[in-house]
Design a protein around this motif. Structure first.
Motif, PDB file in Angstrom:
ATOM      1  N   PHE A 106       0.854  -1.192   0.000  1.00 48.64           N
ATOM      2  CA  PHE A 106       0.000   0.000   0.000  1.00 48.64           C
ATOM      3  C   PHE A 106       0.884   1.233   0.000  1.00 48.64           C
ATOM      4  CE2 PHE A 106      -3.007  -3.164   0.982  1.00 48.64           C
ATOM      5  CZ  PHE A 106      -4.246  -2.656   0.622  1.00 48.64           C
ATOM      6  N   LEU A 107       0.414   2.281  -0.641  1.00 53.13           N
ATOM      7  CA  LEU A 107       1.153   3.536  -0.666  1.00 53.13           C
ATOM      8  C   LEU A 107       1.165   4.155   0.735  1.00 53.13           C
ATOM      9  CD1 LEU A 107      -0.221   4.842  -4.052  1.00 53.13           C
ATOM     10  CD2 LEU A 107       2.147   4.131  -3.569  1.00 53.13           C
ATOM     11  N   PRO A 108       2.297   4.735   1.150  1.00 51.98           N
ATOM     12  CA  PRO A 108       2.450   5.219   2.527  1.00 51.98           C
ATOM     13  C   PRO A 108       1.393   6.216   2.981  1.00 51.98           C
ATOM     14  CG  PRO A 108       4.548   5.311   1.382  1.00 51.98           C
ATOM     15  CD  PRO A 108       3.510   4.911   0.373  1.00 51.98           C
ATOM     16  N   GLU A 109       0.905   7.054   2.080  1.00 50.94           N
ATOM     17  CA  GLU A 109      -0.091   8.044   2.497  1.00 50.94           C
ATOM     18  C   GLU A 109      -1.420   7.405   2.901  1.00 50.94           C
ATOM     19  OE1 GLU A 109      -0.051   8.330  -2.120  1.00 50.94           O
ATOM     20  OE2 GLU A 109       1.393   7.929  -0.518  1.00 50.94           O
ATOM     21  N   HIS A 110      -1.575   6.109   2.648  1.00 50.18           N
ATOM     22  CA  HIS A 110      -2.808   5.410   3.010  1.00 50.18           C
ATOM     23  C   HIS A 110      -2.604   4.450   4.183  1.00 50.18           C
ATOM     24  CE1 HIS A 110      -4.351   7.279  -0.535  1.00 50.18           C
ATOM     25  NE2 HIS A 110      -3.499   6.630  -1.299  1.00 50.18           N
ATOM     26  N   TRP A 111      -1.411   4.417   4.756  1.00 51.23           N
ATOM     27  CA  TRP A 111      -1.130   3.549   5.898  1.00 51.23           C
ATOM     28  C   TRP A 111      -1.859   4.075   7.137  1.00 51.23           C
ATOM     29  CZ3 TRP A 111       4.943   2.953   5.661  1.00 51.23           C
ATOM     30  CH2 TRP A 111       5.295   2.265   4.501  1.00 51.23           C
ATOM     31  N   GLY A 112      -2.198   3.165   8.030  1.00 56.03           N
ATOM     32  CA  GLY A 112      -2.761   3.547   9.315  1.00 56.03           C
ATOM     33  C   GLY A 112      -4.241   3.908   9.295  1.00 56.03           C
ATOM     34  N   LYS A 113      -4.918   3.652   8.194  1.00 63.54           N
ATOM     35  CA  LYS A 113      -6.339   4.006   8.079  1.00 63.54           C
ATOM     36  C   LYS A 113      -7.241   2.777   7.982  1.00 63.54           C
ATOM     37  CE  LYS A 113      -4.983   8.307   5.989  1.00 63.54           C
ATOM     38  NZ  LYS A 113      -4.586   8.942   4.764  1.00 63.54           N
ATOM     39  N   GLY A 114      -6.642   1.586   8.109  1.00 65.25           N
ATOM     40  CA  GLY A 114      -7.419   0.357   8.076  1.00 65.25           C
ATOM     41  C   GLY A 114      -7.719  -0.181   6.685  1.00 65.25           C
ATOM     42  N   TYR A 115      -7.255   0.500   5.631  1.00 60.23           N
ATOM     43  CA  TYR A 115      -7.535   0.032   4.274  1.00 60.23           C
ATOM     44  C   TYR A 115      -6.882  -1.320   3.990  1.00 60.23           C
ATOM     45  CZ  TYR A 115      -9.032   4.848   3.228  1.00 60.23           C
ATOM     46  OH  TYR A 115      -9.654   6.068   3.218  1.00 60.23           O
ATOM     47  N   ALA A 116      -5.631  -1.474   4.376  1.00 57.76           N
ATOM     48  CA  ALA A 116      -4.933  -2.742   4.116  1.00 57.76           C
ATOM     49  C   ALA A 116      -5.611  -3.879   4.865  1.00 57.76           C
ATOM     50  CB  ALA A 116      -3.460  -2.628   4.495  1.00 57.76           C
ATOM     51  N   ARG A 117      -5.965  -3.640   6.106  1.00 58.47           N
ATOM     52  CA  ARG A 117      -6.638  -4.679   6.892  1.00 58.47           C
ATOM     53  C   ARG A 117      -7.956  -5.068   6.230  1.00 58.47           C
ATOM     54  NH1 ARG A 117      -7.732  -3.583  13.096  1.00 58.47           N
ATOM     55  NH2 ARG A 117      -5.487  -3.415  12.956  1.00 58.47           N
ATOM     56  N   GLU A 118      -8.707  -4.092   5.777  1.00 56.12           N
ATOM     57  CA  GLU A 118     -10.001  -4.340   5.128  1.00 56.12           C
ATOM     58  C   GLU A 118      -9.813  -5.135   3.833  1.00 56.12           C
ATOM     59  OE1 GLU A 118     -13.556  -1.453   3.472  1.00 56.12           O
ATOM     60  OE2 GLU A 118     -12.381  -0.767   5.190  1.00 56.12           O
ATOM     61  N   ALA A 119      -8.848  -4.724   3.020  1.00 57.20           N
ATOM     62  CA  ALA A 119      -8.616  -5.384   1.732  1.00 57.20           C
ATOM     63  C   ALA A 119      -8.055  -6.791   1.908  1.00 57.20           C
ATOM     64  CB  ALA A 119      -7.674  -4.536   0.879  1.00 57.20           C
ATOM     65  N   VAL A 120      -7.029  -6.923   2.731  1.00 50.51           N
ATOM     66  CA  VAL A 120      -6.405  -8.236   2.937  1.00 50.51           C
ATOM     67  C   VAL A 120      -7.406  -9.182   3.590  1.00 50.51           C
ATOM     68  CG1 VAL A 120      -4.554  -9.482   4.135  1.00 50.51           C
ATOM     69  CG2 VAL A 120      -4.059  -7.309   2.974  1.00 50.51           C
ATOM     70  N   GLY A 121      -8.171  -8.707   4.555  1.00 52.33           N
ATOM     71  CA  GLY A 121      -9.188  -9.556   5.186  1.00 52.33           C
ATOM     72  C   GLY A 121     -10.209 -10.071   4.191  1.00 52.33           C
ATOM     73  N   ALA A 122     -10.644  -9.202   3.279  1.00 54.54           N
ATOM     74  CA  ALA A 122     -11.624  -9.617   2.264  1.00 54.54           C
ATOM     75  C   ALA A 122     -11.025 -10.643   1.313  1.00 54.54           C
ATOM     76  CB  ALA A 122     -12.120  -8.396   1.485  1.00 54.54           C
ATOM     77  N   VAL A 123      -9.782 -10.439   0.913  1.00 53.25           N
ATOM     78  CA  VAL A 123      -9.137 -11.377  -0.011  1.00 53.25           C
ATOM     79  C   VAL A 123      -8.888 -12.715   0.683  1.00 53.25           C
ATOM     80  CG1 VAL A 123      -7.033 -11.837  -1.336  1.00 53.25           C
ATOM     81  CG2 VAL A 123      -8.156  -9.603  -1.499  1.00 53.25           C
ATOM     82  N   VAL A 124      -8.430 -12.692   1.910  1.00 50.16           N
ATOM     83  CA  VAL A 124      -8.210 -13.944   2.649  1.00 50.16           C
ATOM     84  C   VAL A 124      -9.520 -14.720   2.767  1.00 50.16           C
ATOM     85  CG1 VAL A 124      -7.698 -14.861   4.963  1.00 50.16           C
ATOM     86  CG2 VAL A 124      -6.132 -13.230   3.882  1.00 50.16           C
ATOM     87  N   ALA A 125     -10.611 -14.034   3.093  1.00 47.49           N
ATOM     88  CA  ALA A 125     -11.915 -14.715   3.194  1.00 47.49           C
ATOM     89  C   ALA A 125     -12.298 -15.344   1.863  1.00 47.49           C
ATOM     90  CB  ALA A 125     -12.989 -13.725   3.655  1.00 47.49           C
ATOM     91  N   ARG A 126     -12.072 -14.628   0.766  1.00 45.83           N
ATOM     92  CA  ARG A 126     -12.407 -15.181  -0.552  1.00 45.83           C
ATOM     93  C   ARG A 126     -11.529 -16.388  -0.869  1.00 45.83           C
ATOM     94  NH1 ARG A 126     -13.376 -11.723  -5.838  1.00 45.83           N
ATOM     95  NH2 ARG A 126     -15.487 -11.734  -5.020  1.00 45.83           N
ATOM     96  N   VAL A 127     -10.236 -16.287  -0.591  1.00 51.26           N
ATOM     97  CA  VAL A 127      -9.327 -17.411  -0.856  1.00 51.26           C
ATOM     98  C   VAL A 127      -9.796 -18.652  -0.113  1.00 51.26           C
ATOM     99  CG1 VAL A 127      -6.990 -18.302  -0.420  1.00 51.26           C
ATOM    100  CG2 VAL A 127      -7.294 -16.029  -1.430  1.00 51.26           C
ATOM    101  N   LEU A 128     -10.189 -18.484   1.148  1.00 46.19           N
ATOM    102  CA  LEU A 128     -10.581 -19.635   1.966  1.00 46.19           C
ATOM    103  C   LEU A 128     -11.901 -20.257   1.539  1.00 46.19           C
ATOM    104  CD1 LEU A 128      -9.333 -18.500   5.466  1.00 46.19           C
ATOM    105  CD2 LEU A 128      -8.350 -20.268   3.964  1.00 46.19           C
ATOM    106  N   GLU A 129     -12.637 -19.599   0.639  1.00 44.86           N
ATOM    107  CA  GLU A 129     -13.836 -20.219   0.074  1.00 44.86           C
ATOM    108  C   GLU A 129     -13.463 -21.392  -0.833  1.00 44.86           C
ATOM    109  OE1 GLU A 129     -15.962 -17.111  -1.954  1.00 44.86           O
ATOM    110  OE2 GLU A 129     -16.460 -16.081  -0.082  1.00 44.86           O
TER     111      GLU A 129
END
Length: 175
Positions: A106-129
């Motif tokens: 993720f680009l540094p200006e977007h760190w610390g806002k929960g975007y990475a957690r939201e995106a990675v969590g969604a992708v992990v959930a999809r992978v585990l399907e």
């Protein structure tokens, strides 16, 4: 007429261009040509690349730019409210000892806002399907990444040295 035999399932799932995935604030979709400037920043920004071996060379950037548009398993993470590209989340089936690996930048200006957690969590959930487990790798020194992986449910599985640095492998099994 005899029935057609059913093809045997492959040991390693194939990856197709990612189907769009949405969360409360994000759209995850295939990388487009118009995303290349922001994606190139991910490969060249010293902060982003600090735990990833440093900025990528110009010759490698040119190769990656040709390959990433529409690439299977590569999700551009777009903020829904203004369509700004925040980062990438990549899925590689069979990448590590036959397990599906998820990686992200993720680009540094977007760190610390929960975007990475939201995106990675969604992708992990999809992978585990469709996969029995998912793994992610980060440097032991990358405390932010380690907290993110733990926040989306992955657990420390093993530590080892790779790329001349101490690495930590995280895993989450389906079920």
């Amino acid at each position: 007429m005899p029935a057609s035999p059913t093809p045997a399932p492959s040991a390693t799932p194939t990856v197709t261009p990612p189907a769009p995935l949405t969360t409360d604030r994000l759209l995850l979709r295939a990388v487009r040509r118009g995303d290349l400037a922001a994606v190139t920043r991910l490969w060249t920004d010293p902060e982003v690349r600090h735990h990833l071996g440093g900025p990528v060379t110009e010759s490698v950037i040119r190769i990656r730019q040709r390959r990433i548009v529409g690439a299977p398993g590569c999700h551009a993470v777009i903020r829904a409210e203004d369509e700004v590209l925040l980062g990438l989340v990549t899925v590689e089936p069979g990448a590590r000892n036959g397990e599906t690996e998820v990686s992200y930048q993720f680009l540094p200006e977007h760190w610390g806002k929960g975007y990475a957690r939201e995106a990675v969590g969604a992708v992990v959930a999809r992978v585990l399907e469709g996969a029995p487990s998912v793994v992610a790798l980060t440097q032991e020194a990358n405390h932010r990444s380690r907290r993110l992986l733990e926040a989306v449910g992955l657990e420390h599985a093993e530590s080892f040295v790779e790329w001349d640095a101490q690495q930590v492998l995280y895993r989450l099994r389906r079920g």
